[in-house]
Design an enzyme around this catalytic site. Structure first.
Site, PDB file in Angstrom:
ATOM      1  N   ASN A   9       0.861  -1.175   0.000  1.00 19.88           N
ATOM      2  CA  ASN A   9       0.000   0.000   0.000  1.00 19.88           C
ATOM      3  C   ASN A   9       0.901   1.230   0.000  1.00 19.88           C
ATOM      4  O   ASN A   9       1.518   1.546   1.016  1.00 19.88           O
ATOM      5  CB  ASN A   9      -0.892  -0.027   1.257  1.00 19.88           C
ATOM      6  CG  ASN A   9      -1.691   1.251   1.434  1.00 19.88           C
ATOM      7  OD1 ASN A   9      -1.794   2.059   0.509  1.00 19.88           O
ATOM      8  ND2 ASN A   9      -2.253   1.427   2.629  1.00 19.88           N
ATOM      9  N   LYS A  11       0.102   4.299  -0.228  1.00 18.57           N
ATOM     10  CA  LYS A  11      -0.535   5.490   0.369  1.00 18.57           C
ATOM     11  C   LYS A  11      -0.301   6.707  -0.540  1.00 18.57           C
ATOM     12  O   LYS A  11      -0.215   6.556  -1.755  1.00 18.57           O
ATOM     13  CB  LYS A  11      -0.021   5.720   1.786  1.00 18.57           C
ATOM     14  CG  LYS A  11      -0.081   4.451   2.634  1.00 18.57           C
ATOM     15  CD  LYS A  11       0.112   4.702   4.088  1.00 18.57           C
ATOM     16  CE  LYS A  11       0.171   3.381   4.825  1.00 18.57           C
ATOM     17  NZ  LYS A  11       0.154   3.535   6.270  1.00 18.57           N
ATOM     18  N   HIS A  98      -9.319   0.706   5.259  1.00 12.14           N
ATOM     19  CA  HIS A  98      -8.034   1.001   5.901  1.00 12.14           C
ATOM     20  C   HIS A  98      -8.274   1.960   7.066  1.00 12.14           C
ATOM     21  O   HIS A  98      -9.111   2.860   6.974  1.00 12.14           O
ATOM     22  CB  HIS A  98      -7.069   1.616   4.878  1.00 12.14           C
ATOM     23  CG  HIS A  98      -5.667   1.683   5.396  1.00 12.14           C
ATOM     24  ND1 HIS A  98      -5.257   2.660   6.277  1.00 12.14           N
ATOM     25  CD2 HIS A  98      -4.596   0.879   5.191  1.00 12.14           C
ATOM     26  CE1 HIS A  98      -3.991   2.448   6.586  1.00 12.14           C
ATOM     27  NE2 HIS A  98      -3.559   1.377   5.939  1.00 12.14           N
ATOM     28  N   GLU A 100      -6.737   4.452   8.090  1.00  9.84           N
ATOM     29  CA  GLU A 100      -6.594   5.885   7.765  1.00  9.84           C
ATOM     30  C   GLU A 100      -7.861   6.425   7.116  1.00  9.84           C
ATOM     31  O   GLU A 100      -8.251   7.570   7.343  1.00  9.84           O
ATOM     32  CB  GLU A 100      -5.358   6.097   6.870  1.00  9.84           C
ATOM     33  CG  GLU A 100      -4.073   5.909   7.669  1.00  9.84           C
ATOM     34  CD  GLU A 100      -2.882   5.412   6.862  1.00  9.84           C
ATOM     35  OE1 GLU A 100      -2.918   5.463   5.618  1.00  9.84           O
ATOM     36  OE2 GLU A 100      -1.913   4.952   7.494  1.00  9.84           O
ATOM     37  N   GLU A 172      -5.014  -5.296  10.675  1.00 11.29           N
ATOM     38  CA  GLU A 172      -4.039  -4.222  10.836  1.00 11.29           C
ATOM     39  C   GLU A 172      -4.298  -3.499  12.155  1.00 11.29           C
ATOM     40  O   GLU A 172      -5.141  -2.584  12.210  1.00 11.29           O
ATOM     41  CB  GLU A 172      -4.174  -3.217   9.681  1.00 11.29           C
ATOM     42  CG  GLU A 172      -3.878  -3.812   8.328  1.00 11.29           C
ATOM     43  CD  GLU A 172      -3.289  -2.773   7.390  1.00 11.29           C
ATOM     44  OE1 GLU A 172      -2.189  -3.016   6.884  1.00 11.29           O
ATOM     45  OE2 GLU A 172      -3.899  -1.715   7.191  1.00 11.29           O
ATOM     46  N   GLY A 178       2.447   2.302  10.739  1.00 11.19           N
ATOM     47  CA  GLY A 178       3.328   3.460  10.573  1.00 11.19           C
ATOM     48  C   GLY A 178       3.982   3.922  11.865  1.00 11.19           C
ATOM     49  O   GLY A 178       4.558   4.998  11.924  1.00 11.19           O
ATOM     50  N   SER A 218       3.686  -2.033  10.367  1.00  8.70           N
ATOM     51  CA  SER A 218       5.138  -1.961  10.532  1.00  8.70           C
ATOM     52  C   SER A 218       5.852  -3.283  10.214  1.00  8.70           C
ATOM     53  O   SER A 218       6.817  -3.671  10.880  1.00  8.70           O
ATOM     54  CB  SER A 218       5.492  -1.469  11.941  1.00  8.70           C
ATOM     55  OG  SER A 218       4.962  -0.176  12.149  1.00  8.70           O
TER      56      SER A 218
HETATM   57  C1  PEP Z   1      -0.648   0.008   6.083  1.00  6.82           C
HETATM   58  O1  PEP Z   1      -0.870   1.208   6.052  1.00  6.82           O
HETATM   59  O2  PEP Z   1      -1.442  -0.776   5.539  1.00  6.82           O
HETATM   60  C2  PEP Z   1       0.544  -0.433   6.796  1.00  6.82           C
HETATM   61  C3  PEP Z   1       0.612  -1.677   7.167  1.00  6.82           C
HETATM   62  O3  PEP Z   1       1.521   0.522   6.999  1.00  6.82           O
HETATM   63  P1  PEP Z   1       2.980   0.284   7.639  1.00  6.82           P
HETATM   64  O4  PEP Z   1       3.515  -0.994   7.083  1.00  6.82           O
HETATM   65  O5  PEP Z   1       3.777   1.477   7.206  1.00  6.82           O
HETATM   66  O6  PEP Z   1       2.786   0.215   9.122  1.00  6.82           O
END
Ligand code: PEP
Length: 255
Positions: A9, A11, A98, A100, A172, A178, A218
């Site tokens: 992803n 973003k 997601h 976000e 997630e 992040g 992460s």
């Molecule tokens: C995501 O936004 O789906 C995600 C897993 O981000 P990150 O790997 O940067 O934590």
């Protein structure tokens, strides 16, 4: 059969030119690896990058996904991008739910279900994200299990079995996205097992067995292998580490 997926992803990152370069590298990597059937690489660039990226990837090796789609079919919705527009660009899947989008754009289960249905009508696969916030995690297992269950019950569990076959679930934990904090492999497995049991209770044991459940939060080359080794973890949804082709490649190799 359950698919193994590593999805990136991107973003709101990269210029179009940088995105095209990144996509070329991921595609070259996928071609050189000759991945086994059932193992898939997905990339989800920003909307503006989808058409040029579609032109440079080997669509047999890399699945093109979008990061969102509109909750309506077409019409006077300034700034929105519909599922059918995405389909027309060669997009095969869409990430929905997601954290976000839930947090910054106030997307709730009602909106998400509309998006899911429109995406499915267009024949797109859906990577549907669920996960608890830091406060919900700290409030204890009773709460965070219930939060995740409600996110499923109000959306993908209302689908038919046939529709649900097009859904990939991504667990997630919001506190791990992040932040550099990663769920331990045991924490990830606990939730993945719970999700699979809930899928079984809703759609039956065979559907649960066939459902792909990704971990995201992460995930990076140094921790992917131990998380992906857990029996109910079928790959990952990767944010930051998907922006470097080399790191993304190492994560793909970890499963
Ligand atoms: C995501 O936004 O789906 C995600 C897993 O981000 P990150 O790997 O940067 O934590």
């Amino acid at each position: 059969m359950r698919k193994l997926i590593v999805a990136g992803n991107w973003k709101m990152n990269t210029s179009v030119a940088e995105g095209v370069e990144l996509a070329k590298k991921v595609s070259a990597y996928a071609q050189q690896k000759n991945l086994p059937a059932g193992k898939q690489i997905v990339i989800a660039p920003p909307f503006t990058h989808l058409a040029p990226v579609a032109g440079v990837i080997d669509a047999n090796k890399v699945i093109l996904a979008a990061q969102d789609c509109a909750a309506t079919k077409n019409g006077a919705y300034t700034g929105e991008v519909s599922a059918s527009m995405l389909k027309g660009l060669g997009v095969k899947a869409v990430i929905l739910g997601h954290s976000e989008r839930r947090q910054y754009f106030k997307e709730n289960s009602e909106i998400l279900l509309k998006k899911i249905k429109l995406a499915l009508e267009e024949g797109l696969d859906v990577i549907f994200c669920v996960g608890e916030t830091k406060d919900q995690r700290e409030a204890g297992a009773n709460l965070y299990f219930n939060v995740i269950k409600a996110q499923l019950v109000d959306t993908v569990f209302t689908l038919t079995k046939e529709e649900f076959a097009k859904i990939v679930i991504a667990y997630e934990p919001v506190w791990a996205i992040g932040t550099g904090l990663t769920a331990t492999p045991e924490q990830a497995q606990e939730i993945h097992e719970f999700i699979r049991k809930e899928v079984a209770a809703n759609f039956g044991a065979q559907v649960a067995e066939d459902t792909t459940i990704l971990y995201g939060g992460s995930c990076k080359p140094s921790n992917a292998a131990e998380i992906f080794a857990k029996k109910d973890v079928d790959g990952g949804l990767i944010g930051g580490a998907a922006l470097k082709a080399e790191d993304f490649g190492k994560i793909i190799d970890a499963r």
